[in-house]
Design an enzyme around this catalytic site. Structure first.
Site, PDB file in Angstrom:
ATOM      1  N   ASP A  22      51.769   1.108   9.378  1.00  0.00           N
ATOM      2  CA  ASP A  22      51.353   2.098   8.391  1.00  0.00           C
ATOM      3  C   ASP A  22      49.869   2.385   8.539  1.00  0.00           C
ATOM      4  OD1 ASP A  22      49.878   0.145   6.609  1.00  0.00           O
ATOM      5  OD2 ASP A  22      51.882  -0.708   6.447  1.00  0.00           O
TER       6      ASP A  22
ATOM      7  N   GLU B  17      57.535  -4.459  42.860  1.00  0.00           N
ATOM      8  CA  GLU B  17      57.167  -4.255  41.455  1.00  0.00           C
ATOM      9  C   GLU B  17      55.713  -4.647  41.198  1.00  0.00           C
ATOM     10  OE1 GLU B  17      61.574  -4.624  39.361  1.00  0.00           O
ATOM     11  OE2 GLU B  17      60.382  -6.442  39.633  1.00  0.00           O
TER      12      GLU B  17
END
Ligand code: GLA
Length: 731
Positions: free
Chosen positions: A536, A616
């Protein structure tokens, strides 16, 4: 003039660059809400209200025999309560005689330079680039000595208006607040959809859009946190509104606890929209002379669709809510050991992850849960914030030093607000947990919640965290909170103030975070609550980034990050590349795609680098390079959503820098079919008059052409493959 006062101090118009907001104190003293929308010249719009006798709509005493004057339909800035407005109220007061009524009448106003702050709670602050203006309107309650100050902050350039209020008990007897929302607003005309963000743990902030009718749309949390389940934000928009067009209003509550937010049409089709602390589990006693400030609601209006509205929020939250050195400084690319090891680690394992990481250019190791107390699973140890030197093969200081010697920063996980029953802290202080006397407590993740309203609890936690941080080189703290709150009883506050527990808990968390940051101002705080359970605006005041979700599946993240992007800037979104098959969903997604999705966030890794292939590892290096290359775009640029989850076969989004010189567009193929049909995407945000080169195919066209005709990728993508396309403005 951002705040325009006219008609003898009774007409108030707040202007931002593209919007105006008008209120009028009518002759009876009611503060009417007249308008919020496209910028006006500030003329009195009160004739938009046609007064009629609505029937069964009572009349306040001030109106005498005028049956057309009713609080039941008038658009009000602060609705009355219990005296004839039958819609949802905003501030509910229980007086000492037991009556519960309030009629608020205009008293006075004041305009001040600079934005207002709210004691003990986050609020947007002024910067050198933009300072707000504050209008305070004081209303008096008709029959008591209660005053309400309505606070309006205007950030003119940013197209933002804030609201909060303060209830003051100026009388001689106590009152009890039974409800104190941050804002209520009545939009006189129009049909609206309400967009809100609902979800669950590991699947947060999925966009929902419902028409607002007489039944209304109500969301909220009574979990003690803003929650995974509903985010404390909503958009009201015209039913036709989309990313590029239409009226949209944003309402974003800067609060991290129980909240309510709603929109509902009344009998005349006026839409009442409200947001604030949830009234369930809430009551607050105010002694004579005491006052109660609410959290801040952040409002914005856009006449040109949702992208512009989101960009207003991104800018204001980034610039006027996030604080500290990490607001603008590039955040380190981190590796977190949680999904790599869970609780099963020792010093060697951590160092082997760290040394691999350092080689590939990762800049920080974050040691997650399990380094303290007796904590080898999630059933014990919370509260015992003492380093487990046995598990770590020595002091934390030594480990952090070794990590620093590898050229990396070091971060540490805490979950300060929690306590395990199997902990020394609980054995010493069982009364520090929120439990109801005589009732066995409910456990969540087998843990209880500490009473953050109790200053003794907070000073214990501050002391422990200070001690840990003073004896090791810690650059970052992940502040977690891993359950919802129930049994909300504080033995510190006692039986009289049970209704204050949840709000005081939140204030206690803010206080502890503030004290912690003032002791360690250089530390980068990352908020977390089982992922995004406390994502928030208020948390951004303390932690400029928040772990967005415990779900690291790149495909699920597309919709989670999409929903998050409506109010929150990408710089706030913690996003990591993790192992496949993904631990939450079992899905496998190419490594490159995982990186491209995480790059729309505060980027990092969460896997064991000893388990990844050489190819990777090369991609890790490339991703880090790309993250740095695109950092100013992703962290400070304008963000455009180009697709919606579930509609079409791919997701796409774009960043454009402030000067419109550089853009980055990412596509992820979410569905695939035999004999595939090429996809095509919009391009947005470029300067129509300037030429841009697309680095994918070298094509040079004007911004107008790119934006008009869009772009077809030069190859077919397989399912879950991604493509990053860069645009550079021609000199
Ligand atoms: C929460 C967090 C995770 C991890 C664990 C540790 O679930 O969201 O990232 O830190 O706690 O227990």
């Amino acid at each position: 003039m951002a705040v325009q006062i006219s008609e003898n101090g009774r007409l108030f118009t707040l202007h931002t660059r593209n919007s105006s907001y008008q209120m009028y104190a009518d002759p009876f003293g009611t503060l009417l809400h007249l308008y919020y929308g496209k910028r006006t010249d500030g003329e009195n719009l009160s004739d938009l209200i046609l007064r009629t006798d609505m029937g069964f709509a009572g009349n306040p005493p001030q109106a005498g025999s005028d049956r057309t004057y009713s609080l039941d339909y008038l658009p009000q800035e602060l609705p009355s309560s219990g005296v004839g407005d039958y819609r949802d109220d905003c501030v509910r007061i229980r007086h000492s005689d037991g009556s519960c009524a309030a009629q608020f009448l205009f008293d006075s106003f004041q305009v001040t330079e600079g934005s207002y702050s709210i004691p003990g709670m986050p609020a947007l602050y002024d910067t050198a680039k933009e300072a707000g203006q504050t209008l305070t309107i004081t209303l008096r309650e008709a029959c008591s000595d209660v005053r309400v100050q309505l606070l309006y902050g205007v950030f003119e350039q940013s197209d933002i208006i804030t609201r909060a209020l303060k209830v003051v008990n100026a009388g001689k007897t106590p009152i009890v607040l039974e409800k104190a929302l941050s804002m209520s607003m009545d939009i006189l005309f129009g049909d609206y959809d309400m967009i809100f963000f609902a979800g669950r743990h590991a699947m947060e902030r999925t966009l929902c859009r419902l028409p607002v009718k007489r039944a209304g749309v109500h969301i909220g949390s009574v979990r003690g946190t803003s929650s995974h389940h509903y985010n404390p934000s909503l958009v009201l928009c015209s039913p036709q509104a989309d990313e590029d067009a239409g009226d949209c209003y944003g309402f974003c509550l800067a609060y991290s606890g129980d909240f309510t937010a709603s929109a509902q049409q009344d009998q005349r089709g006026t839409t009442r929209v409200q947001a604030g602390i949830h009234p369930d589990r809430f009551s607050f006693r105010l002694e004579p002379g005491e006052s109660f400030p609410t959290p801040q609601a952040i409002l914005s209006y856009s006449s040109c669709g949702l992208s512009a509205l989101s960009q207003n929020y991104h800018r204001i939250l980034r610039e006027h809510m996030c604080r500290g050195p990490w607001k603008h400084e590039r955040r380190p690319v981190l590796i977190n050991n949680w999904e790599a090891t869970y609780f099963d680690f020792d010093k060697d394992k951590l160092l082997s992850i760290a040394s691999q990481a350092a080689k590939l250019g990762i800049e920080m190791l974050v040691l997650d849960d399990g380094w303290f107390g007796k904590r080898n699973d999630d059933n014990s140890g919370l509260g015992d914030w003492f380093v487990n030197t046995e598990k770590l093969g020595g002091a934390l200081g030594a480990l952090s030093e070794e990590i620093h010697c590898m050229g990396m920063k070091f971060g540490l996980w805490f979950e300060p607000e929690m306590i395990s029953e199997d902990s020394d802290l609980y054995r010493a202080h069982p009364d520090w947990a929120l439990t109801i006397p005589g009732r066995e407590p409910n456990r969540g993740r087998n843990q209880l919640v500490l009473d953050m309203a109790n200053p003794e609890v907070r000073s214990y936690l501050l002391e422990r965290m200070t001690d840990i941080l003073s004896h090791a080189q810690i650059d970052y703290v992940k502040w977690d909170m891993n359950r919802s709150i129930c049994d909300a009883y504080s033995s510190y506050l006692g039986p009289e103030r049970t209704g204050e527990v949840c709000h005081r808990y939140v204030l206690g968390v803010y206080d502890l975070m503030e004290c912690f940051l003032s002791r360690f101002p250089g530390v980068l705080l990352e908020g977390c609550s089982g992922g995004g359970g406390r994502f928030d605006a208020a948390m951004l005041y303390y932690s400029p980034q928040i772990w967005c979700s415990d779900n690291t599946d790149a495909v699920n993240r597309l919709s989670i990050q999409y929903g998050t992007s409506f109010f929150y800037p990408v710089s706030a979104v913690g996003a990591h590349v993790s192992a496949c098959p993904n631990h939450q969903t079992g899905r496998s997604v190419p490594f490159r795609t995982r990186g491209d999705v995480a790059m729309a966030g505060s980027f990092g890794y969460e896997l064991d680098l000893n388990q990844v292939s050489e190819e990777e590892k090369e991609q890790v290096k490339e991703q880090i390079e790309a993250f740095r290359h695109f950092y100013s775009l992703t962290h400070e640029g304008d963000y455009y959503r180009l697709t919606e989850p579930g509609k079409g076969d791919f997701m796409a989004w774009e960043f454009v820098d402030e000067n419109r010189e550089h853009a980055m567009l990412t596509i992820v193929q979410t569905e695939s079919f035999g004999n595939p049909i090429p996809i095509h995407t919009d391009v947005k945000g470029l300067d129509p008059a300037k030429k841009y080169r697309c680095l994918m195919n070298g094509a040079v066209r004007s911004g107008a052409s790119w934006m008009g005709a869009g772009l077809t990728p030069n190859r077919i993508l397989k399912q879950y493959e991604s493509l990053v396309i860069e645009f550079a403005r021609e000199p």
